[in-house]
Motif scaffolding. Structure first.
Motif, mmCIF file in Angstrom:
data_model
loop_
_atom_site.group_PDB
_atom_site.id
_atom_site.type_symbol
_atom_site.label_atom_id
_atom_site.label_comp_id
_atom_site.label_asym_id
_atom_site.label_seq_id
_atom_site.Cartn_x
_atom_site.Cartn_y
_atom_site.Cartn_z
ATOM 1 N N LEU A 30 5.097 4.954 -5.739
ATOM 2 C CA LEU A 30 5.630 5.121 -4.386
ATOM 3 C C LEU A 30 7.126 5.416 -4.458
ATOM 4 C CD1 LEU A 30 3.794 2.180 -2.599
ATOM 5 C CD2 LEU A 30 3.029 4.533 -2.961
ATOM 6 N N GLU A 36 4.859 8.886 0.289
ATOM 7 C CA GLU A 36 3.659 8.083 0.039
ATOM 8 C C GLU A 36 3.696 6.864 0.950
ATOM 9 O OE1 GLU A 36 1.414 9.276 -1.676
ATOM 10 O OE2 GLU A 36 2.343 10.742 -2.975
ATOM 11 N N ARG A 42 -0.627 4.423 -7.545
ATOM 12 C CA ARG A 42 0.257 5.484 -7.084
ATOM 13 C C ARG A 42 1.714 5.034 -7.168
ATOM 14 N NH1 ARG A 42 -1.818 6.687 -1.207
ATOM 15 N NH2 ARG A 42 -0.504 8.534 -1.376
ATOM 16 N N GLU A 86 5.930 6.542 -14.163
ATOM 17 C CA GLU A 86 4.992 7.640 -14.419
ATOM 18 C C GLU A 86 4.282 7.445 -15.752
ATOM 19 O OE1 GLU A 86 4.117 9.817 -12.369
ATOM 20 O OE2 GLU A 86 5.672 9.797 -10.826
ATOM 21 N N ASN A 124 -2.018 0.580 -5.985
ATOM 22 C CA ASN A 124 -3.303 1.269 -6.089
ATOM 23 C C ASN A 124 -3.210 2.486 -7.009
ATOM 24 O OD1 ASN A 124 -6.014 1.170 -5.424
ATOM 25 N ND2 ASN A 124 -5.809 2.599 -3.726
ATOM 26 N N SER A 174 1.601 4.723 -15.287
ATOM 27 C CA SER A 174 0.416 5.178 -14.558
ATOM 28 C C SER A 174 -0.535 5.931 -15.476
ATOM 29 C CB SER A 174 0.832 6.057 -13.376
ATOM 30 O OG SER A 174 1.410 7.270 -13.811
ATOM 31 N N ASP A 206 -2.108 4.551 2.370
ATOM 32 C CA ASP A 206 -3.166 4.471 1.371
ATOM 33 C C ASP A 206 -4.358 3.780 2.017
ATOM 34 O OD1 ASP A 206 -4.833 4.207 -0.763
ATOM 35 O OD2 ASP A 206 -3.266 3.664 -2.178
ATOM 36 N N ILE A 225 4.436 0.521 -7.670
ATOM 37 C CA ILE A 225 3.167 1.213 -7.903
ATOM 38 C C ILE A 225 2.095 0.403 -7.192
ATOM 39 C CG2 ILE A 225 1.448 1.922 -9.599
ATOM 40 C CD1 ILE A 225 3.602 2.377 -11.605
#
Length: 721
Positions: A558, A501, A556, A684, A554, A687, A504, A552
């Motif tokens: 990373l 990742e 996501r 996770e 946006n 998120s 972005d 994290i």
């Protein structure tokens, strides 16, 4: 405002109020009936105490019955409805596991199975939609994957930034060039490039390009939207030669970012400085010696009446200065050869690869068997020209000695590696070998064709033929070995995930409020972290053993931007703690102390919201070392336990394992209770929680902190840490 408070009442509270109203209404009805009976009865007909007793008994009976029915209704209906609703919401918004109608849900009749079927149908529809979308974008994904592969493996650092130097994309070579302090403020998405390289050259180059665009000169300018620049890393370790290219918006009118490509030129600049200084010194020395030689010659030519001792002295000056000039010219010739060799592209080559490539060549179509032998080592050379030269020698030897087999051997000789072509027979005469080396390696190349002697000159080596063992001979070619710095383990690029990742582009268009409290949760940058410790009581001497975090950005996680470090606690580790996290004294014996690790983690977390599971415990350990390390973690903090309690209620299990199972987050046993493994799992979970908070009206950081503060009972439980 009052109406909004009523709307926020839970289902269980509403049901309780209904039953309380029934109990109150029933009691009031009984009381009214008894009062009517008492008032309508004839004097002396019914005793007041009996009426009061009957009223109290009836009231308690009605209230008790209403309470018992409410408890059953709450257990069989209200709680299951809330649990199923939370599961259904998690399934809809956070891709959690489908609703399972077990336990008390069996009393809901068709409702629980219907909700389960709806959730499963939604999951199937989502899978079908995802499959359709995947098929529709397959070609675009393949193109994107190819671009990612090119950027990932490109041997040049590439970084894409916004105009204020926030990083939107970087490849692995940029990470290798710039990310020297991997445990601190390294290269990462939405971090400042100016935090890693000197800012002034970037500011200056960007301003030049901005002015070029504003004046419209970029249309006709030879470099268009790009220009070269020179900078260096902040630690002064590397000098960087770069090129900056502006990125314009869709209308081609305004810059929205730039691409910067980098090459490390530290050695090249150092060599250039050394070359310039050498040429300056040699030129000045030669000028002085030529002046002295000219003066001596002039005296010798014009003065015929010189005394023998004077003439001898001037003759000595002429001879001495001539010898010195010849030596300087030899030195210049050597430097020129070094510069020419240095300009020739060299790379590290594995010796079996080099010999196999030579053996596989059949440039003249000969039926020749070539065996390979030797040591496995690395050599530094232009492999293409060496293979071409060795192949030419193999073929010439085969013709010269009438051979159908020979052996290629590349052995490590310490300072150099020697490539030997071993064959049966006598050594090749020097004159014959010289003629072979003078031949062009490519037919039809003309006067500029590369010869074998050119290859030797550019590699600063030579080739000769001499006897070998067992009645055989060889042609030997010494080759350089890579410097030790190129062969050390740290020189290799750090391994990264197959799909890192590292980009972005959504960050191009993102704008944040001035106050971080008003920022949408999805737009914030987070560092989700975890610690492992010697125990649970920092106030009684327990110490940190490891700390890890993952970013994290946006929305996501990373996984390519993590922090992970052991910490030497300076004390023994209880066996009970080791059984939990697996950290032994041997594992942390060589680890840095908290004075080193915590400032590095502070740099890693700078500008982000800190998040942990049971954050009060971990934050207590971070705060414990404030005076010792001089760092304060004063950024906002969120706790996934408190956020999950707001989403699912305090009646549900809120452990990391339970939340991971609910959200179908993989929690491998080998990484459980490791700082990095738990931090990744918590990231996770976070998120997914962020997606569930929005439907509940929690959209900003301030609102998330507000709902977290409502979990008073959990706060009190955590205050024991």
């Amino acid at each position: 405002m009052a109406r909004r408070g009523v709307e926020n009442w839970s289902l269980r509270l509403r049901v309780f109020l209904f039953f309380a109203l029934i109990a109150l209404g029933g009691s009031a009805t009984v009381g009214a009936a008894l009062a009517f009976l008492f008032l309508s009865a004839e004097p002396g007909g019914i005793a007041l105490d009996r009426i009061v007793l009957a009223g109290l008994v009836s009231t308690f009976a009605i209230s008790g019955l209403a309470l018992w029915v409410w408890l059953k209704f709450d257990d069989h209906v209200a709680r299951p409805l809330m649990r199923l609703g939370a599961q259904l919401r998690a399934s809809v918004h956070a891709d959690a596991a489908p609703v399972v109608a077990t336990g008390t849900g069996r009393y809901l009749g068709l409702l629980a199975p219907a909700m389960q079927e709806a959730a499963q149908a939604l999951a199937e529809a989502r899978r079908d939609t995802d499959a359709s979308v995947s098929r529709a974008v397959a070609d675009a994904e393949r193109e994107k994957s190819r671009l990612e592969a090119v950027l990932r493996d490109l041997r040049q650092g590439v970084v894409i930034c916004t105009p204020d130097h926030n990083v939107l994309l970087y490849n692995r070579h940029a990470q290798a060039l710039l990310d020297h302090d991997v445990q601190g403020k390294g290269l990462g998405l939405e971090r400042k490039l100016t935090g890693l390289v000197r800012a002034q050259p970037l500011h200056h180059t960007l301003e030049r390009l901005m002015r070029r665009v504003r004046s419209g000169r970029h249309v006709a300018h030879p470099d268009g939207l790009s220009t070269p620049f020179l900078t260096a890393t902040l630690d002064g370790r590397d000098s960087l030669r770069g090129r900056m290219t502006l990125i314009l918006d869709a209308d081609g009118a305004s810059p929205i970012g730039y691409v910067a490509s980098f090459d490390a030129v530290t050695d090249e600049l150092a060599a250039g400085i050394w070359r310039d200084r050498l040429l300056h010194d040699v030129t000045r020395d030669m000028r002085q010696r030529i002046a002295a030689l000219a003066a001596a010659c002039e005296v010798l030519l014009r003065r015929v009446d010189l005394a023998p001792e004077d003439r001898a002295r001037f003759d000595g000056i002429v001879c001495g200065e001539t010898r010195e000039l010849a030596g300087r010219l030899d030195r210049l010739d050597q430097v020129a050869g070094d510069l020419l060799a240095g300009a020739w592209p060299m790379a590290e080559v594995y010796s079996p690869t080099l010999t196999d490539c030579i053996a596989a060549r059949r440039s003249e179509g000969r039926d020749l068997e070539v065996a390979t032998a030797g040591d496995a080592c690395w050599v530094l050379c232009d492999s293409a020209s060496i293979v071409e030269l060795a192949d030419r020698m193999v073929n010439r030897i085969a013709v010269h000695a009438r051979l159908d087999s020979l052996t290629l051997s590349l052995r490590d000789e310490g300072a150099r590696a020697c490539l030997d072509i071993v064959f049966a027979g006598a050594p090749v005469p020097a004159s014959v070998l010289d003629s072979w080396l003078d031949e062009p390696l490519e037919e039809g190349g003309g006067a500029t064709a590369l010869t074998g002697r050119d290859v030797l000159s550019r590699h600063k080596t030579e080739m000769w033929s001499d006897p070998s063992t067992g009645g055989r001979a060889r042609i030997r070619l010494p080759l350089a070995k890579p410097p030790e710095a190129l062969r050390r383990p740290g020189a290799a690029l750090s391994p990264v995930s197959e799909r890192p990742e590292f980009y972005d582009f959504d960050l191009f268009a993102r704008t944040l409020p001035i106050a971080i409290e008003d920022a949408p949760l999805a737009s914030l940058s987070y560092v989700v972290f975890d610690t492992e410790t010697t125990g649970l009581e920092p106030s009684r001497g327990d110490e940190m053993l490891s700390v890890a975090g993952v970013r994290i950005v946006n929305g996501r996680v990373l996984r390519g931007e993590t922090f992970n470090s052991f910490v030497n606690p300076g004390r023994s580790i209880p066996a009970a703690s080791t059984r939990v996290h697996g950290i032994t004294a041997e594992m942390v014996a060589e680890a840095p102390g908290v004075e080193t690790v915590l400032p590095a983690f502070h740099d890693f977390a700078q500008g982000s919201v800190l998040v942990a599971h049971n954050a009060a415990f971990d934050m207590t350990f971070l705060a414990k070392y404030g005076d010792r390390t001089g760092v304060r973690f004063d950024q906002p903090v969120l706790d996934t336990v408190l956020l999950a309690a707001h989403v699912f209620g305090t009646q549900e299990s809120l452990t990391l394992d339970a939340l991971a199972e609910r959200f179908q987050v993989s929690l491998p046993p080998e990484t459980r209770h490791t700082a990095l493994g738990d931090a990744l799992a918590t990231a996770e979970v976070l998120s997914r929680l962020l997606k569930l908070l929005v439907p509940l009206g929690v959209e900003t950081l301030a609102q998330a902190i507000e709902v977290s503060n409502r979990q008073v009972a959990l706060r009190r439980r955590q205050s024991g840490y």
